[in-house]
Design a protein around this motif. Structure first.
Motif, PDB file in Angstrom:
ATOM      1  N   ILE A 165     -39.778   5.294   9.127  1.00 53.26           N
ATOM      2  CA  ILE A 165     -38.366   4.926   9.151  1.00 53.26           C
ATOM      3  C   ILE A 165     -38.220   3.614   8.396  1.00 53.26           C
ATOM      4  N   GLU A 166     -37.495   3.668   7.272  1.00 57.30           N
ATOM      5  CA  GLU A 166     -37.300   2.481   6.434  1.00 57.30           C
ATOM      6  C   GLU A 166     -35.846   2.401   6.010  1.00 57.30           C
ATOM      7  N   GLY A 167     -35.058   1.654   6.721  1.00 48.64           N
ATOM      8  CA  GLY A 167     -33.682   1.434   6.315  1.00 48.64           C
ATOM      9  C   GLY A 167     -32.686   2.312   7.041  1.00 48.64           C
ATOM     10  N   TYR A 168     -31.423   1.975   6.823  1.00 55.38           N
ATOM     11  CA  TYR A 168     -30.305   2.631   7.508  1.00 55.38           C
ATOM     12  C   TYR A 168     -29.154   2.780   6.534  1.00 55.38           C
ATOM     13  N   ASP A 169     -28.623   3.993   6.440  1.00 57.61           N
ATOM     14  CA  ASP A 169     -27.460   4.260   5.599  1.00 57.61           C
ATOM     15  C   ASP A 169     -26.208   3.985   6.425  1.00 57.61           C
ATOM     16  N   GLY A 170     -25.583   2.815   6.200  1.00 55.72           N
ATOM     17  CA  GLY A 170     -24.437   2.422   7.008  1.00 55.72           C
ATOM     18  C   GLY A 170     -23.225   3.304   6.803  1.00 55.72           C
ATOM     19  N   ASP A 171     -23.042   3.839   5.593  1.00 53.08           N
ATOM     20  CA  ASP A 171     -21.885   4.691   5.320  1.00 53.08           C
ATOM     21  C   ASP A 171     -21.988   6.015   6.067  1.00 53.08           C
TER      22      ASP A 171
END
Length: 293
Positions: A197-203
Motif C-alpha cells: 500500500i503506497e499512497g491514497y487517491d483523494g479524488d
C-alpha cells in the motif's frame, strides 16, 4: 315578444351569476361555525366516505397481509439456508483451528504472524486542517503504545502510530499524503498476490496497492489484508476490497485500487495492535529512505 324573453333570460343569467359569486364569497370567508346546510353536507359526505373507506381498507389490508406473509416466507427460507451454511462454516472453522493447533504443536511453533495483543483507545482530537491525516488517542507509552504499531477499527486498518507521549499517541491515517507510509499487503484468492500500500487517491478515496506482478490475475471484490511480511504489522488485518486494477506507467507491474473497509472520516474508537512475534531488523530488509510495515 322574442326580444322580451331574450332580455328576461339575460337578466336571470346575470342574477344567477351574482348569487353564485355571493355564495362563493360567503363560503370562503373565515368563520368559526358553518351554516347548517354546509354542516349537513359535510357530515353526509364524511359518512359516505367512511362507509366506502372501511371495506376498501379491509380489502387492501388483506392483500398487504398476504404480501407480507409471502415476503416472510421467502425471508425465512433464505435465513434457514444461511443458517445451514453458517453451521457448516462454523464446523469447518473449528476443524481447521484444531488441525492448525495440532500442526503447530508438531513443529513446536508457538508464535505466528497473526498473533497480536489489542489495546483499545478513544479518539480525543483531530486537527480540522489535517482531518484526513492525523488523529490523537487517549493511550500512550504507559499503556504499551509504541511507534509504528498498526491501528484498526471494527471495519479495518486505518493507519499506524506516528508518535507517542506518556498518555497519548498520534495516529497517521492511511489517507495521509506520506510517501514513506508503506504497508505490505496480500490480495486473497486461489493464489495469494502480494504488494505494498503506497499512497491514497483523494479524488476517488481509494488506496493504491502497488508492486503487483504484471501477470497476476486480480478481479474486483477480492479481499486485501496485511501480509505480516513487513516486519511490524501482524498478518491478517483487513484493509479493504479491490475495485480496479491498472498497469503502472512503465508496464512492468500493476496497481490495484482498494476501497478501504474503514471510514477514515468518522473515527471515534480504535484498537492499537501490538504484534507478538519478534520484529526483524528492518535495516537489513529495506533502504534507509523507505519504510514498509
Amino acid at each position: 315578444m322574442p326580444q322580451f324573453f331574450l332580455n328576461k333570460r339575460l337578466i336571470i343569467l346575470l342574477v344567477s351569476i351574482i348569487i353564485l359569486v355571493a355564495l362563493i364569497g360567503f363560503s370562503i370567508r373565515d368563520r368559526e361555525q358553518l351554516t347548517w346546510p354546509e354542516q349537513f353536507l359535510k357530515d353526509t359526505t364524511g359518512w359516505v366516505q367512511n362507509v366506502f373507506a372501511k371495506p376498501q381498507q379491509f380489502v387492501v389490508g388483506i392483500f398487504e397481509d398476504v404480501q407480507d406473509l409471502q415476503n416472510t416466507y421467502k425471508e425465512n427460507k433464505e435465513l434457514k439456508s444461511r443458517l445451514d451454511n453458517l453451521a457448516k462454516l462454523e464446523a469447518d472453522v473449528q476443524q481447521l483451528t484444531k488441525e492448525n493447533e495440532e500442526l503447530r504443536e508438531l513443529i513446536d511453533e508457538k508464535e505466528t504472524l497473526r498473533d497480536y495483543t489489542p489495546i483499545s483507545a478513544t479518539v480525543i482530537g483531530r486537527n480540522p486542517e489535517r482531518w484526513h491525516e492525523l488523529l490523537i488517542i487517549n493511550k500512550g507509552k504507559v499503556h504499551g503504545i509504541e511507534q509504528n504499531m498498526a491501528v484498526v477499527t471494527a471495519n479495518g486498518l486505518i493507519g499506524k502510530v506516528k508518535s507517542t507521549q506518556q498518555f497519548t499517541a498520534t495516529i497517521q491515517l492511511l489517507s495521509a499524503n506520506d510517501p514513506t507510509n508503506r504497508i505490505s499487503a496480500e490480495i486473497q484468492g486461489e493464489e495469494s498476490v502480494y504488494g505494498t500500500i503506497e499512497g491514497y487517491d483523494g479524488d476517488r478515496e481509494l488506496l493504491k496497492l502497488k508492486r503487483i506482478p504484471k501477470d497476476a490475475k486480480i478481479v474486483e471484490k477480492q479481499n486485501v489484508i496485511t501480509s505480516g511480511l513487513g516486519g511490524i504489522f501482524p498478518e491478517g488485518l483487513p484493509i479493504g476490497k479491490v475495485v480496479d486494477v491498472e498497469p503502472d506507467e512503465f508496464g512492468l507491474n500493476q496497481t490495484a485500487f482498494i476501497e478501504p473497509g474503514a471510514n477514515f472520516y468518522d473515527i471515534k474508537n480504535v484498537i492499537v495492535v501490538k504484534r507478538e512475534m519478534i520484529k526483524p531488523d528492518l535495516s537489513e530488509m529495506i533502504d534507509d529512505e523507505e519504510e514498509e510495515l
